[in-house]
Scaffold this active site. Structure first.
Site, short mmCIF file in Angstrom:
data_model
loop_
_atom_site.label_atom_id
_atom_site.label_comp_id
_atom_site.label_asym_id
_atom_site.label_seq_id
_atom_site.Cartn_x
_atom_site.Cartn_y
_atom_site.Cartn_z
N ALA A 49 0.96 -1.40 -0.04
CA ALA A 49 0.14 -0.12 0.09
C ALA A 49 1.02 1.24 -0.07
O ALA A 49 0.72 2.22 0.84
CB ALA A 49 -0.96 0.11 1.26
N GLY A 50 1.83 1.49 -0.93
CA GLY A 50 2.64 2.40 -1.10
C GLY A 50 2.13 3.41 -2.05
O GLY A 50 0.95 3.55 -2.39
N SER A 51 3.10 4.11 -2.92
CA SER A 51 2.65 4.84 -3.86
C SER A 51 1.87 4.56 -4.89
O SER A 51 0.54 4.88 -5.32
CB SER A 51 4.05 5.77 -4.38
OG SER A 51 5.01 5.95 -3.48
N LYS A 66 12.48 1.81 -21.07
CA LYS A 66 12.45 2.53 -19.82
C LYS A 66 13.72 2.28 -19.14
O LYS A 66 14.46 3.29 -18.69
CB LYS A 66 11.30 2.11 -19.05
CG LYS A 66 10.91 3.42 -17.96
CD LYS A 66 9.54 3.03 -17.39
CE LYS A 66 9.38 4.27 -16.40
NZ LYS A 66 8.81 3.72 -15.06
N ASN A 98 16.62 5.14 -18.27
CA ASN A 98 16.80 5.49 -16.72
C ASN A 98 18.22 5.38 -16.65
O ASN A 98 19.17 6.03 -15.83
CB ASN A 98 16.24 4.20 -16.15
CG ASN A 98 16.48 4.22 -14.39
OD1 ASN A 98 17.70 4.33 -13.79
ND2 ASN A 98 15.36 4.54 -13.49
N ASN A 122 17.49 16.86 -13.62
CA ASN A 122 17.60 16.13 -14.93
C ASN A 122 18.39 17.16 -16.01
O ASN A 122 19.26 16.81 -16.67
CB ASN A 122 16.39 15.62 -15.45
CG ASN A 122 15.87 14.67 -14.53
OD1 ASN A 122 16.71 13.90 -13.77
ND2 ASN A 122 14.76 14.19 -14.89
N SER A 132 13.98 9.75 -9.99
CA SER A 132 13.64 9.06 -8.69
C SER A 132 14.93 8.71 -7.81
O SER A 132 14.88 8.65 -6.76
CB SER A 132 12.68 8.06 -9.23
OG SER A 132 13.65 7.30 -10.23
N GLU A 135 16.82 0.98 -6.50
CA GLU A 135 16.47 -0.19 -7.28
C GLU A 135 17.60 -0.44 -8.30
O GLU A 135 17.37 -1.00 -9.34
CB GLU A 135 15.18 -0.23 -8.08
CG GLU A 135 13.96 0.19 -6.87
CD GLU A 135 12.36 0.19 -7.65
OE1 GLU A 135 11.85 -0.81 -7.51
OE2 GLU A 135 12.33 1.10 -8.38
P1 NAP Z 1 6.61 2.37 -2.27
O1 NAP Z 1 5.89 3.79 -2.20
O2 NAP Z 1 7.95 2.30 -1.49
O3 NAP Z 1 5.81 1.37 -1.76
C1 NAP Z 1 6.10 -0.14 -1.61
C2 NAP Z 1 5.14 -0.58 -0.84
O4 NAP Z 1 5.33 -1.85 -0.83
C3 NAP Z 1 5.21 0.00 0.64
O5 NAP Z 1 3.95 0.17 0.97
C4 NAP Z 1 5.80 -1.29 1.27
O6 NAP Z 1 5.41 -1.31 2.70
C5 NAP Z 1 5.04 -2.48 0.57
N1 NAP Z 1 5.97 -3.99 0.88
C6 NAP Z 1 6.99 -4.00 0.77
N2 NAP Z 1 7.22 -5.40 1.03
C7 NAP Z 1 6.24 -6.02 1.45
C8 NAP Z 1 5.56 -7.05 1.98
N3 NAP Z 1 6.34 -8.16 2.18
N4 NAP Z 1 4.29 -7.12 2.25
C9 NAP Z 1 3.45 -6.29 2.04
N5 NAP Z 1 3.82 -4.90 1.51
C10 NAP Z 1 5.06 -4.67 1.16
O7 NAP Z 1 7.12 2.40 -3.72
P2 NAP Z 1 6.38 2.85 -5.29
O8 NAP Z 1 6.88 3.96 -5.24
O9 NAP Z 1 5.00 2.45 -5.11
O10 NAP Z 1 7.18 1.66 -6.12
C11 NAP Z 1 6.61 0.49 -6.40
C12 NAP Z 1 7.18 -0.04 -7.81
O11 NAP Z 1 6.51 0.92 -8.78
C13 NAP Z 1 8.68 0.23 -8.08
O12 NAP Z 1 9.44 -0.81 -8.72
C14 NAP Z 1 8.95 1.55 -8.74
O13 NAP Z 1 9.95 1.74 -9.35
C15 NAP Z 1 7.60 1.46 -9.63
N6 NAP Z 1 7.00 2.85 -10.03
C16 NAP Z 1 6.94 3.79 -9.04
C17 NAP Z 1 6.26 5.00 -9.49
C18 NAP Z 1 5.94 6.02 -8.61
O14 NAP Z 1 5.70 6.95 -9.11
N7 NAP Z 1 6.04 5.76 -7.31
C19 NAP Z 1 6.24 5.19 -11.05
C20 NAP Z 1 6.38 4.01 -11.86
C21 NAP Z 1 6.90 2.82 -11.49
P3 NAP Z 1 6.19 -0.78 3.90
O15 NAP Z 1 5.56 0.67 3.86
O16 NAP Z 1 5.75 -1.30 5.13
O17 NAP Z 1 7.78 -0.72 3.56
#
Ligand code: NAP
Length: 303
Positions: free
Chosen positions: A8-10, A182, A186, A200, A250, A262
Site C-alpha cells: 500500500a505504497g505510492s 525505460k 533510466n 535532470n 527518482s 532499485e
Molecule cells: P513505495 O511507495 O515504497 O511502496 C512500496 C510498498 O510495498 C510499501 O508500502 C511497502 O510497505 C510495501 N511492501 C514491501 N514489502 C512488502 C511485503 N512483504 N508485504 C506487504 N507490503 C510490502 O514504492 P512505489 O513508489 O509505489 O514503487 C513500487 C514500484 O513501482 C517500484 O518498482 C517503482 O520503481 C515502480 N514505479 C513507481 C512509480 C511512482 O511514481 N511511485 C512510477 C513508476 C514505477 P512498507 O511501507 O511497510 O515498507
C-alpha cells in the site's frame, strides 16, 4: 472477482484507490499486523489528487489471512517483490494472475520462477505518485501504464476494470521492449544526476558522458534482442532531459532521502546482461562502479 494489491505504497495506493472508488472490489495486503493496526487507525487510504484529499476505507488484510487470491497486483519495490509475492503462494488460486508493476528488469523473472503456476503480466508505468505520509498518497504525474505477456496479443477481460477505474493503460504483446527502453532511459539519466548532484536538466553540461552511455546502451539493447528499444535512444534521452529539466530523478530523490535504490534492477541489470552477452561496455561499467561507491559512502545498499 476481487483484486488484491500487495503493497500500500505510492503506486499500490494509487491503483487501489482508483479501483475502489469506481466500485471494483479490491483488498490491500499489508506487511504485518502492526501495519494493519496503523492502517485501521488511519481509517483507510487517502489519495490526494489535484490538491483534493479523499479517504478510501478499502478493506485490508495481512499476507497469511484471507480468501484465495485470483488477481494480484504487486506494487512493492523491485527488491521486495520476489519474497513478498512468494509469501502469498499458499493463497494463490489455480491459474491466478499476477500483475507486476516493478520498474527495471529482473524482479519479474524472479517472481515468475518462484510461482510457475501463476500467469505473470508485466507492466511499465509512467504515472507518478509519492507517499506524503503513512497511507496517504499523492497522485503527482499523469501517465500511462503498458501491460503485457510477451508475445500474447489476446487481452485479458480484467482490462475492463482498468477502464472502469479510469486507469490509463494499453495492452502490448511486446512488453519487454517497453521495459528495456525505460530501463535504458533510466540508466542514461538517473545515475548521472546522482553522481553530478543535479536536476535532470543539469545533464546538459555533460553531453559527451550522456552520448557515450547511449551508444553503449543501444548496443546492449540490440544484442539483447531488443532492436526496436534501441531506435533513436540518444535523441529520446535528450528529449527527456529537456522535458524534465527542472525535476530531480527518482534515484536522485531516493539517495537524497537515504532510501534504498532499485539499482540492481536498472543499471546493475544492464551490466549483468552485458556480461552474460560478453559485451564490453566500459562507460556503463564505470558508471556502475562510481554509483556503487557513492551509495556505499552514504551507507546505502548497492544491490
Ligand atoms: P513505495 O511507495 O515504497 O511502496 C512500496 C510498498 O510495498 C510499501 O508500502 C511497502 O510497505 C510495501 N511492501 C514491501 N514489502 C512488502 C511485503 N512483504 N508485504 C506487504 N507490503 C510490502 O514504492 P512505489 O513508489 O509505489 O514503487 C513500487 C514500484 O513501482 C517500484 O518498482 C517503482 O520503481 C515502480 N514505479 C513507481 C512509480 C511512482 O511514481 N511511485 C512510477 C513508476 C514505477 P512498507 O511501507 O511497510 O515498507
Amino acid at each position: 472477482m476481487s483484486w488484491h494489491v500487495l503493497g500500500a505504497g505510492s503506486l499500490g495506493g494509487l491503483w487501489a484507490a482508483r479501483l475502489a472508488r469506481a466500485g471494483v472490489p479490491v483488498k490491500l495486503i499489508l506487511r504485518d499486523q502492526a501495519s494493519l493496526t496503523r492502517y485501521r487507525a488511519a481509517g483507510g487510504l487517502t489519495l490526494v489528487e489535484d490538491g483534493q484529499a479523499n479517504l478510501h476505507p478499502i478493506a485490508a488484510e495481512t499476507p497469511n489471512h484471507g480468501a484465495p487470491i485470483r488477481r494480484l497486483l504487486v506494487a512493492c519495490k523491485a527488491y521486495d517483490a520476489e519474497e513478498a509475492t512468494a509469501a502469498l503462494a499458499p493463497r494463490l488460486a489455480p491459474g491466478a494472475e499476477i500483475i507486476l508493476l516493478q520498474n527495471g528488469l529482473g524482479s519479474q523473472e524472479a517472481v515468475a520462477a518462484r510461482l510457475p503456476r501463476a500467469r505473470c503480466v508485466f507492466a511499465s508505468s509512467t504515472e507518478g505518485a509519492f507517499r506524503e505520509g503513512d497511507f496517504r498518497v499523492v497522485y503527482a504525474g499523469r501517465g500511462h501504464t503498458w501491460l503485457g505477456v510477451q508475445g500474447e496479443r489476446r487481452t485479458p477481460e480484467w482490462l475492463d476494470d482498468l477502464h472502469t477505474a479510469a486507469i490509463p493503460h494499453q495492452w502490448t504483446h511486446d512488453i519487454l521492449a517497453k521495459l528495456w527502453r525505460k530501463l535504458a532511459l533510466n540508466c542514461a539519466i538517473n545515475p548521472l544526476t546522482v553522481l553530478h548532484d543535479c536536476r535532470n536538466g543539469g545533464l546538459r553540461d555533460w553531453p559527451q558522458e550522456v552520448a557515450g552511455l547511449c551508444t553503449e546502451l543501444a548496443e546492449l539493447l540490440r544484442q539483447a534482442g531488443q532492436p526496436d528499444a534501441a531506435e533513436d535512444l540518444h535523441a529520446e534521452v535528450l528529449r527527456v532531459i529537456d522535458g524534465t529539466a527542472a525535476n530531480y530523478s527518482s534515484m536522485y530523490q531516493d539517495v537524497a532521502q537515504g532510501r534504498r535504490t532499485e539499482i540492481a534492477y536498472l543499471l546493475g541489470h544492464a551490466c549483468t546482461q552485458a556480461e552474460r552477452l560478453q559485451l564490453k561496455l566500459p562507460h556503463l561499467d564505470d558508471l556502475l562502479q562510481r554509483l556503487r561507491e557513492h551509495l556505499t559512502a552514504r551507507g546505502l545498499p548497492v544491490t
